[in-house]
Design an enzyme around this catalytic site. Structure first.
Site, PDB file in Angstrom:
ATOM      1  N   CYS A 135      -7.972   2.951   1.900  1.00 37.22           N
ATOM      2  CA  CYS A 135      -8.004   4.418   1.875  1.00 37.22           C
ATOM      3  C   CYS A 135      -6.941   4.966   0.926  1.00 37.22           C
ATOM      4  O   CYS A 135      -5.755   4.990   1.261  1.00 37.22           O
ATOM      5  CB  CYS A 135      -7.795   4.959   3.283  1.00 37.22           C
ATOM      6  SG  CYS A 135      -7.686   6.749   3.359  1.00 37.22           S
ATOM      7  N   CYS A 138      -5.104   8.084   2.248  1.00 41.14           N
ATOM      8  CA  CYS A 138      -4.095   7.816   3.287  1.00 41.14           C
ATOM      9  C   CYS A 138      -2.860   7.163   2.670  1.00 41.14           C
ATOM     10  O   CYS A 138      -1.731   7.485   3.047  1.00 41.14           O
ATOM     11  CB  CYS A 138      -4.638   6.873   4.348  1.00 41.14           C
ATOM     12  SG  CYS A 138      -6.347   7.157   4.792  1.00 41.14           S
ATOM     13  N   ASP A 139      -3.046   6.229   1.746  1.00 39.06           N
ATOM     14  CA  ASP A 139      -1.946   5.359   1.325  1.00 39.06           C
ATOM     15  C   ASP A 139      -1.500   5.545  -0.127  1.00 39.06           C
ATOM     16  O   ASP A 139      -0.496   4.953  -0.534  1.00 39.06           O
ATOM     17  CB  ASP A 139      -2.348   3.884   1.518  1.00 39.06           C
ATOM     18  CG  ASP A 139      -2.677   3.584   2.981  1.00 39.06           C
ATOM     19  OD1 ASP A 139      -2.080   4.243   3.861  1.00 39.06           O
ATOM     20  OD2 ASP A 139      -3.520   2.711   3.237  1.00 39.06           O
TER      21      ASP A 139
END
Ligand SMILES: Cc1cc2nc3c(=O)[nH]c(=O)nc-3n(C[C@H](O)[C@H](O)[C@H](O)COP(=O)(O)OP(=O)(O)OC[C@H]3O[C@@H](n4cnc5c(N)ncnc54)[C@H](O)[C@@H]3O)c2cc1C
Length: 306
Positions: A135, A138-139
């Site tokens: 992701c 997200c990261d």
């Protein structure tokens, strides 16, 4: 009615589930919406969504689904953060088993979307969360000024590579074929981006590091030559499969594991509906998922009224 009894339970908090929840809760059906991860589903991985009607300048996947969530909860939709692990059909009653206990409803709408496929190479599991990610949204911020590899050549992979240009200094897109599967407009953006370098006809054979990822081993499929590439992060985007593991033997699934439905989004079990990427024949786009959610919700209402 017991505390855990609802008119409708919706499994999955992506565009299909959020749209279904808006329709059922606005129809005054007591609705429980269950999501195991972040609200919004897969589309939160897209920086800018340019093909959802109504947003001439595009909209971020996060903003779009946050607005959908706000709209559905405004009409009374209840939210539960839990992993759904099973579905039991007990006549008119449907029991949804979750990591937070059992919940039952007259109708269930399954909108669990799909799960990312793994690379299935040594080091992938060991370094997940230590450089290997599924992701970018997200990261991505953990990889500011770092070198990363995105594995895959479809829309989702190339979109993630573009998203990562906000953070990483260099992005290798490693694809097993000599051309991308992404749509032309996405390809044009990626080819124009100086930070992105494409490595064609190549697969990853291992992820290597110490505490964190340090490099990947790759193999050119044309020459069979093996080599190594120093990277700080690996974003895996090699496809996805319907998230139907817990539904095997309960519902009819197609050859790839997607739920078979008719044009009312009804599965073969009365009162159980499926919507979005998880259903067979889905166009796997946000607008399609939202449309499916509405169709499933309206027909769930009719089923409960019968
Ligand atoms: C990088 C990327 C870019 C994209 N760009 C675009 C774009 O520009 N335009 C476009 O139209 N589409 C785009 N898509 C596709 C779009 O994201 C999907 O078509 C859409 O999100 C499908 O919605 P859905 O609700 O069916 O499923 P999902 O969005 O996958 O949502 C399903 C939800 O269900 C939850 N869930 C699954 N199983 C369970 C369980 N057992 N218990 C509890 N919760 C569960 C999941 O955590 C997830 O949040 C993109 C996808 C990606 C990955």
């Amino acid at each position: 009615m017991t505390e855990n009894k609802y008119d409708v339970i919706i499994i999955g908090g992506g565009p299909a589930g959020l749209s279904a929840g808006l329709y059922t809760s606005r129809a005054r059906l007591k609705t429980l919406f269950i999501e195991k991860a972040a609200i919004g589903g897969m589309i939160i991985n897209a920086g800018l969504v340019e093909n959802y009607p109504g947003f001439a300048d595009g909209v971020s996947g996060i903003d779009l689904t946050q607005a959908m969530f706000k709209q559905a909860t405004k009409f009374g939709m209840e939210m539960l953060s839990a992993d759904v692990t099973g579905l039991r059909i007990d006549g008119k009653n449907k029991v949804v088993a979750t990591s937070q206990g059992d919940f039952s409803a007259g109708a269930v709408i399954i909108a669990g979307g799909s799960e990312r496929q793994k690379l299935d190479v040594p080091g992938e599991v060991e370094y997940t969360g230590k450089g290997v990610s599924y992701c970018a949204t997200c990261d991505g911020a953990f990889f500011r000024d770092k070198i990363v590899a995105v594995i895959g050549g479809g829309n989702a992979a190339v979109t993630e590579a573009l998203e990562l240009t906000r953070f990483a200094s260099r992005i290798y897109v490693i694809h097993r074929r000599a051309e991308l599967r992404a749509t032309k407009i996405v390809q044009e953006k990626a080819f124009a981006e100086k930070k992105i370098e494409f490595i064609w006809d190549t697969v990853v054979t291992a992820v290597v590091g110490d505490a964190f990822v340090k490099k990947i081993k790759v193999r050119n499929l044309k020459t069979n030559k093996e080599s190594e590439l120093a990277v700080d992060g690996v974003f895996v985007n090699v496809g996805s499969q319907p998230a139907t593991g817990y539904l095997q033997g309960v519902l009819t699934l197609d050859a790839v594991g997607a739920i078979v439905v008719n044009d009312r989004m009804e599965t073969g079990v009365p009162g159980v509906f499926a919507a979005g990427d998880i259903r067979s024949g889905s166009i796997r786009q946000t607008v399609g998922a939202a449309g499916d959610g509405a169709v499933a919700a309206v027909n769930a209402g009719k089923y409960l009224g019968e």
